[in-house]
Design an enzyme around this catalytic site. Structure first.
Site, PDB file in Angstrom:
ATOM      1  N   ASP A  37      73.857  96.143  72.462  1.00  0.00           N
ATOM      2  CA  ASP A  37      74.948  96.101  73.436  1.00  0.00           C
ATOM      3  C   ASP A  37      75.799  97.348  73.269  1.00  0.00           C
ATOM      4  O   ASP A  37      75.749  98.010  72.225  1.00  0.00           O
ATOM      5  CB  ASP A  37      75.812  94.844  73.222  1.00  0.00           C
ATOM      6  CG  ASP A  37      76.482  94.367  74.507  1.00  0.00           C
ATOM      7  OD1 ASP A  37      77.096  95.199  75.195  1.00  0.00           O
ATOM      8  OD2 ASP A  37      76.410  93.160  74.817  1.00  0.00           O
ATOM      9  N   ASP A  67      73.490 101.837  75.088  1.00  0.00           N
ATOM     10  CA  ASP A  67      73.691 101.956  76.531  1.00  0.00           C
ATOM     11  C   ASP A  67      72.293 102.039  77.135  1.00  0.00           C
ATOM     12  O   ASP A  67      71.614 103.062  77.004  1.00  0.00           O
ATOM     13  CB  ASP A  67      74.504 103.213  76.839  1.00  0.00           C
ATOM     14  CG  ASP A  67      74.591 103.520  78.328  1.00  0.00           C
ATOM     15  OD1 ASP A  67      74.019 102.771  79.151  1.00  0.00           O
ATOM     16  OD2 ASP A  67      75.219 104.541  78.686  1.00  0.00           O
ATOM     17  N   VAL A  68      71.861 100.963  77.781  1.00  0.00           N
ATOM     18  CA  VAL A  68      70.468 100.885  78.229  1.00  0.00           C
ATOM     19  C   VAL A  68      70.126 101.914  79.291  1.00  0.00           C
ATOM     20  O   VAL A  68      68.946 102.177  79.537  1.00  0.00           O
ATOM     21  CB  VAL A  68      70.123  99.467  78.737  1.00  0.00           C
ATOM     22  CG1 VAL A  68      70.255  98.440  77.623  1.00  0.00           C
ATOM     23  CG2 VAL A  68      70.980  99.076  79.952  1.00  0.00           C
ATOM     24  N   ASN A  94      68.577  91.948  79.513  1.00  0.00           N
ATOM     25  CA  ASN A  94      69.679  91.161  80.054  1.00  0.00           C
ATOM     26  C   ASN A  94      70.882  92.003  80.465  1.00  0.00           C
ATOM     27  O   ASN A  94      71.662  91.577  81.325  1.00  0.00           O
ATOM     28  CB  ASN A  94      70.129  90.137  78.995  1.00  0.00           C
ATOM     29  CG  ASN A  94      71.455  89.508  79.341  1.00  0.00           C
ATOM     30  OD1 ASN A  94      71.548  88.623  80.179  1.00  0.00           O
ATOM     31  ND2 ASN A  94      72.519  89.971  78.693  1.00  0.00           N
ATOM     32  N   SER A 145      68.329  88.061  89.497  1.00  0.00           N
ATOM     33  CA  SER A 145      69.461  87.294  90.003  1.00  0.00           C
ATOM     34  C   SER A 145      69.032  86.640  91.298  1.00  0.00           C
ATOM     35  O   SER A 145      68.089  87.101  91.963  1.00  0.00           O
ATOM     36  CB  SER A 145      70.661  88.223  90.266  1.00  0.00           C
ATOM     37  OG  SER A 145      71.670  87.566  91.018  1.00  0.00           O
ATOM     38  N   TYR A 158      74.554  95.661  93.784  1.00  0.00           N
ATOM     39  CA  TYR A 158      74.024  94.646  92.879  1.00  0.00           C
ATOM     40  C   TYR A 158      72.733  94.049  93.443  1.00  0.00           C
ATOM     41  O   TYR A 158      71.741  93.895  92.720  1.00  0.00           O
ATOM     42  CB  TYR A 158      75.070  93.562  92.648  1.00  0.00           C
ATOM     43  CG  TYR A 158      74.707  92.558  91.586  1.00  0.00           C
ATOM     44  CD1 TYR A 158      74.813  92.889  90.247  1.00  0.00           C
ATOM     45  CD2 TYR A 158      74.273  91.281  91.918  1.00  0.00           C
ATOM     46  CE1 TYR A 158      74.493  91.971  89.256  1.00  0.00           C
ATOM     47  CE2 TYR A 158      73.949  90.356  90.940  1.00  0.00           C
ATOM     48  CZ  TYR A 158      74.054  90.698  89.612  1.00  0.00           C
ATOM     49  OH  TYR A 158      73.733  89.782  88.636  1.00  0.00           O
ATOM     50  N   LYS A 162      69.114  94.291  91.554  1.00  0.00           N
ATOM     51  CA  LYS A 162      68.419  93.097  91.079  1.00  0.00           C
ATOM     52  C   LYS A 162      67.141  92.845  91.872  1.00  0.00           C
ATOM     53  O   LYS A 162      66.166  92.283  91.337  1.00  0.00           O
ATOM     54  CB  LYS A 162      69.349  91.886  91.147  1.00  0.00           C
ATOM     55  CG  LYS A 162      70.481  91.948  90.119  1.00  0.00           C
ATOM     56  CD  LYS A 162      69.977  91.998  88.680  1.00  0.00           C
ATOM     57  CE  LYS A 162      71.082  91.851  87.667  1.00  0.00           C
ATOM     58  NZ  LYS A 162      70.582  91.814  86.275  1.00  0.00           N
ATOM     59  N   THR A 193      80.441  82.969  83.222  1.00  0.00           N
ATOM     60  CA  THR A 193      80.432  83.985  82.163  1.00  0.00           C
ATOM     61  C   THR A 193      81.678  84.857  82.283  1.00  0.00           C
ATOM     62  O   THR A 193      82.448  84.774  83.241  1.00  0.00           O
ATOM     63  CB  THR A 193      79.193  84.895  82.270  1.00  0.00           C
ATOM     64  OG1 THR A 193      79.311  85.699  83.452  1.00  0.00           O
ATOM     65  CG2 THR A 193      77.908  84.099  82.309  1.00  0.00           C
TER      66      THR A 193
END
Length: 254
Positions: A37, A67-68, A94, A145, A158, A162, A193
């Site tokens: 993370d 940092d992906v 994720n 998602s 977004y 996704k 969340t």
């Protein structure tokens, strides 16, 4: 015997929310967990640390700052898992971010940030993990998602990111099926969340929209998604690949 005994799992975005729950569930089921993370602690002060949860399970674990969207960081996270534990059996992509805009109102820098983390990050971590997962006949669990399957209001970037994750999952499943690497995705609905707490507390009109679109009487919890991730990470899903499993209380059944 637990469902992931002897496995090494790398979970991105694992400090908070769904990733936190997945990492804890994997530890409970016997996996060694690499928590990756950009931050070590949860986004919300009242969210329990994933490391406390993993301590409760007795699992072996480690943390790597990642940092992906950065190729070097994504590769380093994978190599940390392999160098530390000798193998990699499960990758959970994720890590994700969400800003809410219509297309014409979306700042270009926010579009880039969302696509970089959600889609590019999934690609990068998979790119560096797949050679090791081929050796272990491992598993990839991507977080798509419902908004990668259907449109969502004021969520242009977004939805695009996704949707890319969902179809990248299908594509990679075809390439790696001969190697017996299972590649699947989860498509969560409204999950309570840290990412959506501001709306849940301060935007009753948005909550009313979400409630109307969710046939189930409640929103989901991170643990609901973690249970589905456990299935896809375990031997129970050995003949499942290229699937995008909705965990959405019926949202996409409309």
């Amino acid at each position: 015997m637990s469902r992931l005994d002897g496995s090494v799992a790398l979970v991105t975005g694992a400090s908070s929310g769904i990733g936190n729950a997945i990492a804890a569930a994997f530890g409970r089921e016997g996996a060694t967990v690499v928590v990756a993370d950009v931050r070590r602690e949860p986004k919300l002060d009242d969210e329990r640390s994933v490391f406390e949860k993993l301590d409760d399970t007795g699992a072996e674990y480690s943390f790597v700052e990642c940092d992906v969207s950065d190729p070097a960081a994504a590769e380093a996270a994978v190599e940390h898992a392999v160098d530390s534990y000798g193998q990699l059996d499960v990758l959970v992509n994720n890590a994700g971010i969400y800003y809410q805009y219509e297309a014409e109102a979306t700042p270009v820098e926010d579009w880039d940030a969302i696509v970089d983390v959600n889609a590019r990050g999934t690609f990068l971590c998979s790119k560096y993990a797949l050679p090791h997962l081929r050796e272990s006949a491992g598993k990839v669990v991507n977080l798509a998602s419902i908004f990668g399957l259907v449109g969502g209001g004021r969520s242009a970037a977004y939805c695009a990111s996704k949707g890319a994750v969902a179809n990248l999952t299908r594509q990679m499943a075809l390439d790696y099926a001969p190697d017996e690497v299972n590649i699947n995705a989860l498509a969560p609905g409204i999950i309570e969340t840290a990412q959506n707490v501001e709306w849940r507390e301060n935007a009753p009109e948005i909550i009313a929209e979400w409630e109307a679109a969710t046939p189930w009487p409640t929103f989901g919890s991170p643990e609901d998604v973690a249970d589905a991730a456990l299935f896809l990470a375990s031997d129970e899903s050995d003949f499942v690949t290229g699937a995008v499993l909705s965990v959405d209380g019926g949202w996409t059944s409309h």
